[in-house]
Design a protein around this motif. Structure first.
Motif, PDB file in Angstrom:
ATOM      1  N   LYS A 271       0.825  -1.208   0.000  1.00  0.00           N
ATOM      2  CA  LYS A 271       0.000   0.000   0.000  1.00  0.00           C
ATOM      3  C   LYS A 271       0.861   1.260   0.000  1.00  0.00           C
ATOM      4  CE  LYS A 271      -4.110  -1.997   2.159  1.00  0.00           C
ATOM      5  NZ  LYS A 271      -5.017  -1.990   3.332  1.00  0.00           N
ATOM      6  N   PHE A 272       1.960   1.224   0.757  1.00  0.00           N
ATOM      7  CA  PHE A 272       2.875   2.369   0.742  1.00  0.00           C
ATOM      8  C   PHE A 272       3.499   2.538  -0.642  1.00  0.00           C
ATOM      9  CE2 PHE A 272       3.423   1.887   5.516  1.00  0.00           C
ATOM     10  CZ  PHE A 272       2.771   3.072   5.806  1.00  0.00           C
ATOM     11  N   ALA A 273       3.923   1.424  -1.243  1.00  0.00           N
ATOM     12  CA  ALA A 273       4.523   1.487  -2.578  1.00  0.00           C
ATOM     13  C   ALA A 273       3.535   2.050  -3.593  1.00  0.00           C
ATOM     14  CB  ALA A 273       4.991   0.095  -3.006  1.00  0.00           C
ATOM     15  N   ASP A 274       2.278   1.653  -3.475  1.00  0.00           N
ATOM     16  CA  ASP A 274       1.239   2.138  -4.380  1.00  0.00           C
ATOM     17  C   ASP A 274       1.046   3.640  -4.206  1.00  0.00           C
ATOM     18  OD1 ASP A 274      -0.855   2.054  -6.240  1.00  0.00           O
ATOM     19  OD2 ASP A 274      -2.353   1.703  -4.668  1.00  0.00           O
ATOM     20  N   ALA A 275       0.962   4.086  -2.946  1.00  0.00           N
ATOM     21  CA  ALA A 275       0.733   5.504  -2.671  1.00  0.00           C
ATOM     22  C   ALA A 275       1.905   6.364  -3.127  1.00  0.00           C
ATOM     23  CB  ALA A 275       0.485   5.708  -1.179  1.00  0.00           C
ATOM     24  N   LEU A 276       3.128   5.827  -3.001  1.00  0.00           N
ATOM     25  CA  LEU A 276       4.325   6.584  -3.367  1.00  0.00           C
ATOM     26  C   LEU A 276       4.710   6.383  -4.827  1.00  0.00           C
ATOM     27  CD1 LEU A 276       6.454   5.813  -0.178  1.00  0.00           C
ATOM     28  CD2 LEU A 276       5.198   7.917  -0.690  1.00  0.00           C
ATOM     29  N   ASN A 277       3.952   5.531  -5.533  1.00  0.00           N
ATOM     30  CA  ASN A 277       4.210   5.237  -6.947  1.00  0.00           C
ATOM     31  C   ASN A 277       5.614   4.666  -7.142  1.00  0.00           C
ATOM     32  OD1 ASN A 277       3.490   5.087  -9.663  1.00  0.00           O
ATOM     33  ND2 ASN A 277       4.358   7.094 -10.122  1.00  0.00           N
ATOM     34  N   LEU A 278       5.959   3.670  -6.307  1.00  0.00           N
ATOM     35  CA  LEU A 278       7.280   3.056  -6.349  1.00  0.00           C
ATOM     36  C   LEU A 278       7.172   1.562  -6.634  1.00  0.00           C
ATOM     37  CD1 LEU A 278       8.856   4.648  -3.134  1.00  0.00           C
ATOM     38  CD2 LEU A 278       9.246   5.344  -5.497  1.00  0.00           C
ATOM     39  N   PRO A 279       8.163   1.011  -7.344  1.00  0.00           N
ATOM     40  CA  PRO A 279       8.205  -0.449  -7.511  1.00  0.00           C
ATOM     41  C   PRO A 279       8.755  -1.095  -6.244  1.00  0.00           C
ATOM     42  CG  PRO A 279      10.104   0.536  -8.562  1.00  0.00           C
ATOM     43  CD  PRO A 279       9.256   1.686  -8.065  1.00  0.00           C
ATOM     44  N   ILE A 280       8.485  -2.386  -6.094  1.00  0.00           N
ATOM     45  CA  ILE A 280       8.944  -3.126  -4.917  1.00  0.00           C
ATOM     46  C   ILE A 280      10.092  -4.044  -5.304  1.00  0.00           C
ATOM     47  CG2 ILE A 280       8.309  -4.855  -3.187  1.00  0.00           C
ATOM     48  CD1 ILE A 280       5.417  -3.853  -3.434  1.00  0.00           C
ATOM     49  N   ILE A 281      11.142  -4.037  -4.495  1.00  0.00           N
ATOM     50  CA  ILE A 281      12.185  -5.064  -4.571  1.00  0.00           C
ATOM     51  C   ILE A 281      12.173  -5.774  -3.230  1.00  0.00           C
ATOM     52  CG2 ILE A 281      14.658  -5.537  -4.753  1.00  0.00           C
ATOM     53  CD1 ILE A 281      14.930  -3.149  -6.570  1.00  0.00           C
ATOM     54  N   TRP A 282      11.873  -7.064  -3.255  1.00  0.00           N
ATOM     55  CA  TRP A 282      11.729  -7.802  -2.000  1.00  0.00           C
ATOM     56  C   TRP A 282      12.986  -8.629  -1.736  1.00  0.00           C
ATOM     57  CZ3 TRP A 282       8.480  -7.116   1.843  1.00  0.00           C
ATOM     58  CH2 TRP A 282       8.465  -8.041   2.862  1.00  0.00           C
ATOM     59  N   SER A 283      13.636  -8.334  -0.616  1.00  0.00           N
ATOM     60  CA  SER A 283      14.798  -9.105  -0.182  1.00  0.00           C
ATOM     61  C   SER A 283      14.355 -10.050   0.928  1.00  0.00           C
ATOM     62  CB  SER A 283      15.885  -8.156   0.326  1.00  0.00           C
ATOM     63  OG  SER A 283      16.941  -8.888   0.919  1.00  0.00           O
ATOM     64  N   THR A 284      14.645 -11.330   0.782  1.00  0.00           N
ATOM     65  CA  THR A 284      14.206 -12.307   1.770  1.00  0.00           C
ATOM     66  C   THR A 284      15.347 -13.189   2.248  1.00  0.00           C
ATOM     67  OG1 THR A 284      12.817 -14.271   2.129  1.00  0.00           O
ATOM     68  CG2 THR A 284      13.456 -13.812  -0.135  1.00  0.00           C
ATOM     69  N   ASP A 285      15.447 -13.328   3.566  1.00  0.00           N
ATOM     70  CA  ASP A 285      16.442 -14.239   4.131  1.00  0.00           C
ATOM     71  C   ASP A 285      15.799 -15.541   4.579  1.00  0.00           C
ATOM     72  OD1 ASP A 285      15.010 -13.378   6.304  1.00  0.00           O
ATOM     73  OD2 ASP A 285      16.736 -12.776   7.508  1.00  0.00           O
ATOM     74  N   ALA A 286      14.670 -15.887   3.961  1.00  0.00           N
ATOM     75  CA  ALA A 286      13.921 -17.094   4.339  1.00  0.00           C
ATOM     76  C   ALA A 286      14.761 -18.360   4.236  1.00  0.00           C
ATOM     77  CB  ALA A 286      12.669 -17.228   3.472  1.00  0.00           C
ATOM     78  N   ALA A 287      15.792 -18.345   3.386  1.00  0.00           N
ATOM     79  CA  ALA A 287      16.637 -19.530   3.220  1.00  0.00           C
ATOM     80  C   ALA A 287      17.402 -19.871   4.490  1.00  0.00           C
ATOM     81  CB  ALA A 287      17.620 -19.318   2.070  1.00  0.00           C
ATOM     82  N   SER A 288      17.556 -18.890   5.388  1.00  0.00           N
ATOM     83  CA  SER A 288      18.327 -19.135   6.602  1.00  0.00           C
ATOM     84  C   SER A 288      17.511 -19.823   7.685  1.00  0.00           C
ATOM     85  CB  SER A 288      18.891 -17.814   7.151  1.00  0.00           C
ATOM     86  OG  SER A 288      17.838 -16.942   7.510  1.00  0.00           O
ATOM     87  N   PHE A 289      16.191 -19.828   7.537  1.00  0.00           N
ATOM     88  CA  PHE A 289      15.348 -20.520   8.528  1.00  0.00           C
ATOM     89  C   PHE A 289      14.176 -21.195   7.814  1.00  0.00           C
ATOM     90  CE2 PHE A 289      14.527 -15.988   8.329  1.00  0.00           C
ATOM     91  CZ  PHE A 289      13.164 -15.907   8.068  1.00  0.00           C
ATOM     92  N   PRO A 290      14.453 -22.306   7.083  1.00  0.00           N
ATOM     93  CA  PRO A 290      13.389 -22.984   6.352  1.00  0.00           C
ATOM     94  C   PRO A 290      12.271 -23.455   7.277  1.00  0.00           C
ATOM     95  CG  PRO A 290      15.360 -24.347   6.491  1.00  0.00           C
ATOM     96  CD  PRO A 290      15.745 -23.000   6.969  1.00  0.00           C
ATOM     97  N   ARG A 291      11.056 -23.374   6.772  1.00  0.00           N
ATOM     98  CA  ARG A 291       9.904 -23.825   7.551  1.00  0.00           C
ATOM     99  C   ARG A 291      10.017 -25.316   7.846  1.00  0.00           C
ATOM    100  NH1 ARG A 291       5.403 -26.214   6.035  1.00  0.00           N
ATOM    101  NH2 ARG A 291       5.720 -25.789   3.800  1.00  0.00           N
ATOM    102  N   LEU A 292       9.569 -25.708   9.031  1.00  0.00           N
ATOM    103  CA  LEU A 292       9.640 -27.110   9.440  1.00  0.00           C
ATOM    104  C   LEU A 292       8.926 -27.996   8.418  1.00  0.00           C
ATOM    105  CD1 LEU A 292      10.594 -29.000  11.723  1.00  0.00           C
ATOM    106  CD2 LEU A 292       8.313 -28.744  12.749  1.00  0.00           C
ATOM    107  N   GLY A 293       9.645 -28.967   7.883  1.00  0.00           N
ATOM    108  CA  GLY A 293       9.066 -29.889   6.910  1.00  0.00           C
ATOM    109  C   GLY A 293       9.117 -29.396   5.480  1.00  0.00           C
ATOM    110  N   ALA A 294       9.710 -28.211   5.272  1.00  0.00           N
ATOM    111  CA  ALA A 294       9.793 -27.650   3.920  1.00  0.00           C
ATOM    112  C   ALA A 294      11.247 -27.398   3.557  1.00  0.00           C
ATOM    113  CB  ALA A 294       9.000 -26.351   3.823  1.00  0.00           C
ATOM    114  N   SER A 295      11.520 -27.393   2.256  1.00  0.00           N
ATOM    115  CA  SER A 295      12.870 -27.091   1.788  1.00  0.00           C
ATOM    116  C   SER A 295      13.098 -25.586   1.813  1.00  0.00           C
ATOM    117  CB  SER A 295      13.064 -27.614   0.370  1.00  0.00           C
ATOM    118  OG  SER A 295      12.262 -26.864  -0.538  1.00  0.00           O
ATOM    119  N   ARG A 296      14.342 -25.181   1.635  1.00  0.00           N
ATOM    120  CA  ARG A 296      14.646 -23.752   1.560  1.00  0.00           C
ATOM    121  C   ARG A 296      13.963 -23.111   0.354  1.00  0.00           C
ATOM    122  NH1 ARG A 296      19.117 -25.735   4.282  1.00  0.00           N
ATOM    123  NH2 ARG A 296      19.956 -24.360   5.912  1.00  0.00           N
ATOM    124  N   VAL A 297      13.930 -23.834  -0.756  1.00  0.00           N
ATOM    125  CA  VAL A 297      13.278 -23.308  -1.955  1.00  0.00           C
ATOM    126  C   VAL A 297      11.794 -23.067  -1.681  1.00  0.00           C
ATOM    127  CG1 VAL A 297      12.597 -23.810  -4.330  1.00  0.00           C
ATOM    128  CG2 VAL A 297      14.924 -24.339  -3.560  1.00  0.00           C
TER     129      VAL A 297
END
Length: 203
Positions: free
Chosen positions: A60-86
Motif C-alpha cells: 500500500k505504501f509502494a502504491d501511494a508513493l508510486n514506487l516499484p517493490i524489490i523484495w529481499s528475503t532471508d527465508a533460506a536461513s530458517f526454512p519452515r519445518l518440513g519444507a525445503s529452503r526453496v
C-alpha cells in the motif's frame, strides 16, 4: 526526517482505523525528502514486524508513493519445518507479492539472501525458474558470507561525507566488520547495542 512515522505510532493509527491518515503522513514525509534528494530507497517492514492484519502495508505504501517493490528475503536461513529452503522462499514471496486490488503495483524483483554457499546453484536455479513462471525477476541470490557485510573505512567515510584527518593510506586496507545503522529508533538501538555487547562477551 528519515522515518515516516515510528512503529508505535503506526500500530496505534492502524488499531484506531487510521490507515489512510498513516499513509498520507508517510507520503508527506517522502515528498519533503524527495525535494532534497535525486534518489531515495524506502525500506519496508519485515513480515515479522507487520502489525496484525496489515500484511499488505508495504504494498500500500509502494502504491501511494508510486514506487516499484524489490523484495529481499532471508527465508533460506530458517526454512519452515518440513519444507525445503526453496519452498520457504517461494512461500514468503507468495505472501508478500502484490495481489487483489493492489496487483497493479510493480514487483521489480526478488533477492534471496543468506543462502548456504554449497546449495547456491541448486537453490538459485529452482527459485529463478519458479519465479520466472510467475513473471517475477530474480535480481540476485546472495550466499551466507561475512565478507558481504564487510566495508572498508574508505567506503564508510565516503557514505558519511567524513573528513579523514589521518591514515589516508590505510583506508582501503582497514575493514569495518560491524556497523549499526543510526536510523533505528532509540529503544531499538539500545536493545541492539545491548544484544551485541552480550554476544561479544559470550564469544
Amino acid at each position: 526526517d528519515m522515518y515516516g512515522v515510528t512503529m508505535r505510532k503506526a500500530v496505534y493509527m492502524l488499531a484506531h482505523g487510521e490507515e489512510d491518515a498513516l499513509i498520507q503522513e508517510v507520503m508527506q514525509k517522502f515528498d519533503v525528502l524527495h525535494q532534497k534528494h535525486d534518489f531515495i530507497i524506502v525500506g519496508g517492514l519485515n513480515q515479522s514486524e507487520m502489525p496484525a492484519g496489515a500484511q499488505d502495508l508495504n504494498t500500500k505504501f509502494a502504491d501511494a508513493l508510486n514506487l516499484p517493490i524489490i523484495w529481499s528475503t532471508d527465508a533460506a536461513s530458517f526454512p519452515r519445518l518440513g519444507a525445503s529452503r526453496v519452498q520457504t522462499i517461494l512461500e514468503e514471496i507468495e505472501l508478500v507479492k502484490p495481489k487483489g486490488e493492489l496487483k497493479h503495483v510493480p514487483l521489480a524483483g526478488v533477492i534471496p539472501t543468506e543462502v548456504p554457499r554449497e546449495r547456491m546453484q541448486r537453490i538459485s536455479e529452482k527459485v529463478t525458474a519458479a519465479l520466472e513462471q510467475q513473471g517475477i525477476n530474480t535480481l540476485a541470490v546472495l550466499p551466507v558470507d561475512p565478507r558481504i557485510r564487510i566495508r572498508t573505512l574508505r567506503e564508510v567515510a565516503n557514505v558519511l561525507g567524513a573528513q579523514v584527518l589521518c591514515g589516508h593510506e590505510q583506508l582501503d586496507s582497514n575493514h569495518v566488520g560491524k556497523m549499526i545503522v543510526g536510523t533505528l529508533q532509540v529503544n531499538d538501538l539500545l536493545t541492539l547495542i545491548s544484544d551485541r555487547h552480550a554476544e561479544e562477551i559470550k564469544d
